[in-house]
Design a protein around this motif. Structure first.
Motif, PDB file in Angstrom:
ATOM      1  N   ALA A 282     -23.854  32.759  -9.227  1.00 58.22           N
ATOM      2  CA  ALA A 282     -22.799  33.824  -9.167  1.00 58.22           C
ATOM      3  C   ALA A 282     -23.215  34.856 -10.049  1.00 58.22           C
ATOM      4  N   VAL A 283     -24.056  35.968  -9.804  1.00 55.70           N
ATOM      5  CA  VAL A 283     -24.643  37.090 -10.424  1.00 55.70           C
ATOM      6  C   VAL A 283     -24.025  38.392 -10.376  1.00 55.70           C
ATOM      7  N   TYR A 284     -23.982  39.142 -11.222  1.00 56.57           N
ATOM      8  CA  TYR A 284     -23.329  40.376 -11.773  1.00 56.57           C
ATOM      9  C   TYR A 284     -24.288  41.182 -12.423  1.00 56.57           C
ATOM     10  N   CYS A 285     -23.887  42.441 -12.631  1.00 53.84           N
ATOM     11  CA  CYS A 285     -24.471  43.291 -13.600  1.00 53.84           C
ATOM     12  C   CYS A 285     -23.320  44.608 -13.946  1.00 53.84           C
ATOM     13  N   ARG A 286     -23.870  45.790 -14.328  1.00 58.28           N
ATOM     14  CA  ARG A 286     -23.005  46.674 -14.615  1.00 58.28           C
ATOM     15  C   ARG A 286     -22.258  47.250 -13.367  1.00 58.28           C
ATOM     16  N   SER A 287     -22.821  47.639 -12.496  1.00 56.65           N
ATOM     17  CA  SER A 287     -22.333  48.386 -11.251  1.00 56.65           C
ATOM     18  C   SER A 287     -22.761  47.767  -9.882  1.00 56.65           C
ATOM     19  N   GLY A 288     -23.570  46.771  -9.922  1.00 56.63           N
ATOM     20  CA  GLY A 288     -23.886  46.042  -8.597  1.00 56.63           C
ATOM     21  C   GLY A 288     -25.267  46.241  -8.176  1.00 56.63           C
ATOM     22  N   ARG A 289     -25.961  47.327  -8.702  1.00 60.07           N
ATOM     23  CA  ARG A 289     -27.230  47.599  -8.403  1.00 60.07           C
ATOM     24  C   ARG A 289     -28.420  46.711  -8.823  1.00 60.07           C
ATOM     25  N   ARG A 290     -28.486  46.184 -10.370  1.00 61.66           N
ATOM     26  CA  ARG A 290     -29.500  44.987 -10.551  1.00 61.66           C
ATOM     27  C   ARG A 290     -29.142  44.083 -10.176  1.00 61.66           C
ATOM     28  N   SER A 291     -27.679  43.591 -10.138  1.00 60.28           N
ATOM     29  CA  SER A 291     -27.439  42.112  -9.666  1.00 60.28           C
ATOM     30  C   SER A 291     -27.822  41.881  -8.130  1.00 60.28           C
TER      31      SER A 291
ATOM     32  N   VAL B  83     -26.743  32.302  -3.599  1.00 59.15           N
ATOM     33  CA  VAL B  83     -26.465  33.046  -4.295  1.00 59.15           C
ATOM     34  C   VAL B  83     -25.104  34.027  -4.042  1.00 59.15           C
ATOM     35  N   ILE B  84     -24.054  34.272  -4.946  1.00 62.89           N
ATOM     36  CA  ILE B  84     -23.093  35.395  -4.550  1.00 62.89           C
ATOM     37  C   ILE B  84     -23.151  36.270  -5.522  1.00 62.89           C
ATOM     38  N   GLU B  85     -22.929  37.615  -5.129  1.00 61.15           N
ATOM     39  CA  GLU B  85     -23.211  38.664  -6.106  1.00 61.15           C
ATOM     40  C   GLU B  85     -22.001  39.530  -5.978  1.00 61.15           C
ATOM     41  N   LEU B  86     -21.461  40.035  -7.245  1.00 62.25           N
ATOM     42  CA  LEU B  86     -20.216  40.887  -7.418  1.00 62.25           C
ATOM     43  C   LEU B  86     -20.810  42.258  -7.128  1.00 62.25           C
ATOM     44  N   ASP B  87     -20.377  42.843  -6.058  1.00 64.88           N
ATOM     45  CA  ASP B  87     -20.747  43.857  -5.325  1.00 64.88           C
ATOM     46  C   ASP B  87     -20.762  45.292  -6.149  1.00 64.88           C
TER      47      ASP B  87
ATOM     48  N   ASN C 245     -29.644  32.756   1.321  1.00 58.63           N
ATOM     49  CA  ASN C 245     -27.993  32.677   1.037  1.00 58.63           C
ATOM     50  C   ASN C 245     -27.776  33.687  -0.298  1.00 58.63           C
ATOM     51  N   PHE C 246     -27.341  34.849   0.619  1.00 58.78           N
ATOM     52  CA  PHE C 246     -26.884  35.821  -0.374  1.00 58.78           C
ATOM     53  C   PHE C 246     -25.613  36.579   0.053  1.00 58.78           C
ATOM     54  N   ARG C 247     -24.395  36.482  -0.705  1.00 56.36           N
ATOM     55  CA  ARG C 247     -23.402  37.220  -0.182  1.00 56.36           C
ATOM     56  C   ARG C 247     -22.910  38.133  -1.264  1.00 56.36           C
ATOM     57  N   SER C 248     -22.640  39.161  -0.786  1.00 54.66           N
ATOM     58  CA  SER C 248     -21.821  40.293  -1.877  1.00 54.66           C
ATOM     59  C   SER C 248     -20.475  40.203  -1.680  1.00 54.66           C
ATOM     60  N   VAL C 249     -19.491  39.908  -2.894  1.00 51.00           N
ATOM     61  CA  VAL C 249     -17.944  39.826  -2.774  1.00 51.00           C
ATOM     62  C   VAL C 249     -17.338  40.913  -3.830  1.00 51.00           C
ATOM     63  N   ASN C 250     -16.195  40.981  -3.620  1.00 49.12           N
ATOM     64  CA  ASN C 250     -15.250  41.713  -4.458  1.00 49.12           C
ATOM     65  C   ASN C 250     -14.853  40.893  -5.771  1.00 49.12           C
ATOM     66  N   ALA C 251     -14.267  41.683  -6.645  1.00 53.04           N
ATOM     67  CA  ALA C 251     -13.952  40.844  -7.838  1.00 53.04           C
ATOM     68  C   ALA C 251     -12.962  39.809  -7.592  1.00 53.04           C
ATOM     69  N   ALA C 252     -12.198  39.718  -6.568  1.00 53.05           N
ATOM     70  CA  ALA C 252     -11.200  38.652  -6.641  1.00 53.05           C
ATOM     71  C   ALA C 252     -11.654  37.554  -5.883  1.00 53.05           C
TER      72      ALA C 252
END
Length: 119
Positions: free
Chosen positions: A77-86, A100-104, A15-22
């Motif tokens: 819900a995980v994020y980093c600076r630009s999406g690479r580390r997250s 997991v969802i990730e701020l792409d 379970n891992f989805r990359s999503v936009n800011a909205a």
């Protein structure tokens, strides 16, 4: 970028989805979501998403820290600076059974979209 995301999102069928800011903003409003900032402590101190827990994905003991601190019954819900580390953090969490969802595009896109950042 979408190929890179799809490789990670399908990694092991986890379970891992990359999503936009909205979409990320909507997701973190849910009561069963824990926000994880996967950047360094200094980056976190410089500005982060409200209520985020900070665990540096580059720390040698990231996996152990995450397992000890994060509840598997919650969505992370995980994020980093630009999406690479997250994406690295999300893959590690998903491998360990987390949803997991990730701020792409990271906090850079979050800030650019006018979303709140706190210090």
């Amino acid at each position: 970028m979408s190929l890179f995301v799809s490789i990670f999102t399908n990694c092991g069928g986890q379970n891992f989805r990359s999503v936009n800011a909205a979409d990320f903003e909507q997701a973190i409003k849910q009561p069963n979501v824990v926000i994880l900032d996967s950047r360094t402590a200094q980056e976190y101190a410089d500005g982060h998403i409200r209520n985020a827990v900070n665990i540096d994905v580059k720390a040698t003991d990231f996996e152990q820290q995450a397992l000890a601190a994060l509840d598997k019954s919650k969505t992370i819900a995980v994020y980093c600076r630009s999406g690479r580390r997250s994406k690295m953090a999300a893959a590690t969490l998903a491998k360990n059974g987390y949803t997991v969802i990730e701020l792409d595009c990271g906090i850079i896109c979050w800030s650019s979209a006018g979303k709140e950042v706190v210090k």
